[in-house]
Design an enzyme around this catalytic site. Structure first.
Site, PDB file in Angstrom:
ATOM      1  N   SER A  56     -21.523 -21.605   4.790  1.00  0.00           N
ATOM      2  CA  SER A  56     -22.479 -21.940   3.743  1.00  0.00           C
ATOM      3  C   SER A  56     -22.208 -21.245   2.411  1.00  0.00           C
ATOM      4  CB  SER A  56     -23.890 -21.614   4.230  1.00  0.00           C
ATOM      5  OG  SER A  56     -24.845 -21.769   3.223  1.00  0.00           O
ATOM      6  N   ASP A  58     -19.737 -19.338   1.588  1.00  0.00           N
ATOM      7  CA  ASP A  58     -18.337 -19.514   1.208  1.00  0.00           C
ATOM      8  C   ASP A  58     -18.175 -20.773   0.364  1.00  0.00           C
ATOM      9  OD1 ASP A  58     -16.271 -17.718   3.204  1.00  0.00           O
ATOM     10  OD2 ASP A  58     -18.340 -17.931   3.851  1.00  0.00           O
ATOM     11  N   ASP A 196     -22.124  -8.599   7.632  1.00  0.00           N
ATOM     12  CA  ASP A 196     -22.479  -8.604   9.042  1.00  0.00           C
ATOM     13  C   ASP A 196     -22.831  -7.253   9.662  1.00  0.00           C
ATOM     14  OD1 ASP A 196     -21.476 -11.052   8.405  1.00  0.00           O
ATOM     15  OD2 ASP A 196     -20.259 -11.273  10.174  1.00  0.00           O
ATOM     16  N   GLU A 424      -9.061 -11.341   2.504  1.00  0.00           N
ATOM     17  CA  GLU A 424     -10.483 -11.469   2.814  1.00  0.00           C
ATOM     18  C   GLU A 424     -11.242 -10.266   2.269  1.00  0.00           C
ATOM     19  OE1 GLU A 424     -13.329 -11.874   6.819  1.00  0.00           O
ATOM     20  OE2 GLU A 424     -11.152 -11.617   7.015  1.00  0.00           O
TER      21      GLU A 424
END
Length: 484
Positions: A56, A58, A196, A424
């Site tokens: 979402s 991203d 997270d 990342e």
């Protein structure tokens, strides 16, 4: 002609707003190649190996970058995501690609059971999704995508089609997720906030009995070093929370984890301002939405700001009180135009001080307190720097007239994206790549920062507010501009 060349060529309907050098090996061209390589035909995966579906927030960041080379594809990115919206308004954090094997990612569609467990909440029947959400960057992305090519947007009716869905998304958050009764939105799972395994979640998660190890599988460890990923204990608790939410048919307010997060709420506020601009573009008034954003900003300051620490903190609604773990989430509210100069100055001081060290000891904004007991420069959100959060902080610095600091952070983001192969996330001190490389939002936000002048203009336009509100600034200080 290969797909990258087609994207760069941009036929008439893909009018470009940015046309820097596309010479072989340029940062611009390599960023485009990453996005093209991760394109599925209707959306962009974060990375094919570790994250083979659509995420979402991203997709919102990806659309913000794509708008500079293909506004049409940026629109498609958001439209594909919104096609998976639930009847109650929520935008799920994952939209699953049915061609990807179930064992390629956990939690997979057979875990979430959206079509059956989500029936009461209006989960779509034709696509499988997760049942939780991610930060609401979408209206901001839609507005910026529209402004990249207003003619194309109007011809396709882009804003007219996405506005009702974005409005429903915000209604869901504001009406179903105000679990503390103070006006702010709560997350019911760490994956919803996007960061997270941040230390801010440790205390709330400690109350959660982990699911048995045999009840879930960790596909992530096939793509990343175990020492860089969340622990098995963390994953057990993530699985337990998600299972309980699913088994409760995704009804809100019943879980043992409910946290008000500053970044999640700041992004909702920024998107409320953007949704007001979209309403105005469509011939309606945005006054009520600007006013709502103003009230939300006041609630954010009232409930999550700690003036003694110069930072916003999470609030644990089940355990009570602020969670005094310094995370990059507490810096993201710099994005908001309604903050007082006192708060802005304190946030800039914290950003550049010993706990985050930006401009002194670190290159990008670390995800967690450099001096914190849980700090680890390589373990996911417990210290490494992420490109989307540094992009948000850069945008906030520029918005509040901190041009020199914004320019320095922008230059660092571009340099580290280049040398890390669009990683990342990275070691905040050295810029060493961690996690996946060729990561989509890193490439997309690199494109956005390369297009710096236009980005500044967009920041100004996004936050142009009605006269007579607390956001109407005439002073010179207001310028410019896990994912589970």
């Amino acid at each position: 002609m290969d797909r990258t060349a087609q994207l760069i060529a941009r036929p008439a309907e893909y009018t470009a707003v940015y046309d820097p050098t596309t010479s072989a090996g340029s940062l611009h061209l390599r960023a485009i190649e990453v996005l093209d390589g991760n394109w599925t035909g209707t959306s962009t995966v974060p990375s094919h190996g570790l994250y083979p579906h659509q995420w979402s927030w991203d997709s919102a960041f990806i659309a913000i970058g794509l708008r500079h080379v293909s506004p049409r594809r940026a629109q498609t990115e958001l439209e594909t995501l919104l096609d998976a919206q639930w009847g109650d308004g929520r935008i799920p954090h994952i939209v699953f690609n049915p061609s990807v094997p179930l064992d390629a990612y956990f939690p997979s569609p057979d875990f979430w059971r959206s079509v059956t467990a989500g029936r009461a909440a209006g989960a779509p029947r034709t696509v499988q999704t997760s049942g939780i959400v991610q930060p609401p960057v979408h209206a901001l992305a839609a507005w910026l995508v529209h402004r990249a090519d207003p003619g194309l947007s109007r011809a396709r009716g882009f804003l007219a089609r996405v506005y009702p869905r974005l409005a429903a998304w915000h209604r869901y958050l504001l009406h179903r997720r105000d679990l503390g009764g103070g006006g702010l939105v709560s997350v019911v799972h760490p994956w919803e906030q996007g960061m997270d395994n941040a230390p801010s979640w440790d205390a709330p998660l400690a109350r959660i009995a982990p699911a048995p190890a045999r009840s879930f599988r960790r596909a992530d460890l096939a793509h990343g070093a175990p020492e860089d990923r969340p622990t098995d204990l963390d994953y057990g608790r993530y699985a337990r929370l998600a299972t309980d939410y699913r088994d409760g048919e995704y009804a809100d307010g019943r879980t043992d984890f409910a946290v008000e997060d500053p970044a999640f709420n700041a992004l909702l506020i920024a998107s409320e301002h953007a949704l007001a601009r979209i309403a105005e573009e469509l011939g309606a008034t945005g006054t009520a939405r600007h006013a709502r954003a103003q009230r939300l900003t006041a609630a954010l300051v009232d409930r999550l700001w700690d003036p003694a620490e110069g930072l916003f903190f999470c609030r644990d609604l089940r355990g009570g009180g602020l969670i005094h773990e310094r995370g990059v989430s507490g810096l993201v509210p710099l994005l908001l135009p309604g903050l007082s100069r006192e708060i802005v100055s304190a946030l800039v001081g914290t950003l550049r001080g010993p706990h985050f060290g930006v401009g002194a000891t670190t290159r990008l904004a670390p995800s967690y307190d450099l001096l914190g007991e849980a700090f680890d420069p390589h373990r996911y959100w417990r210290g490494p720097a992420w490109f989307n959060t540094s992009w948000l902080v850069e945008r906030g610095l520029r918005l509040h007239g901190e041009r020199a600091h914004a320019d320095a952070l922008r230059a660092a983001v571009l340099d580290v994206a280049d040398t890390s192969d669009f990683a990342e996330y990275v070691d905040p001190y050295t810029g060493e790549a961690c996690g996946a490389t060729g990561f989509s939002w890193t490439a997309a936000l690199t494109l956005d920062l390369l297009h710096d002048t236009q980005a500044i203009q967009e920041t100004q336009a996004t936050h142009r507010l009605p006269h007579g509100t607390a956001f109407d600034r005439a002073d010179s200080s207001f310028k410019g501009g896990d994912r589970g």
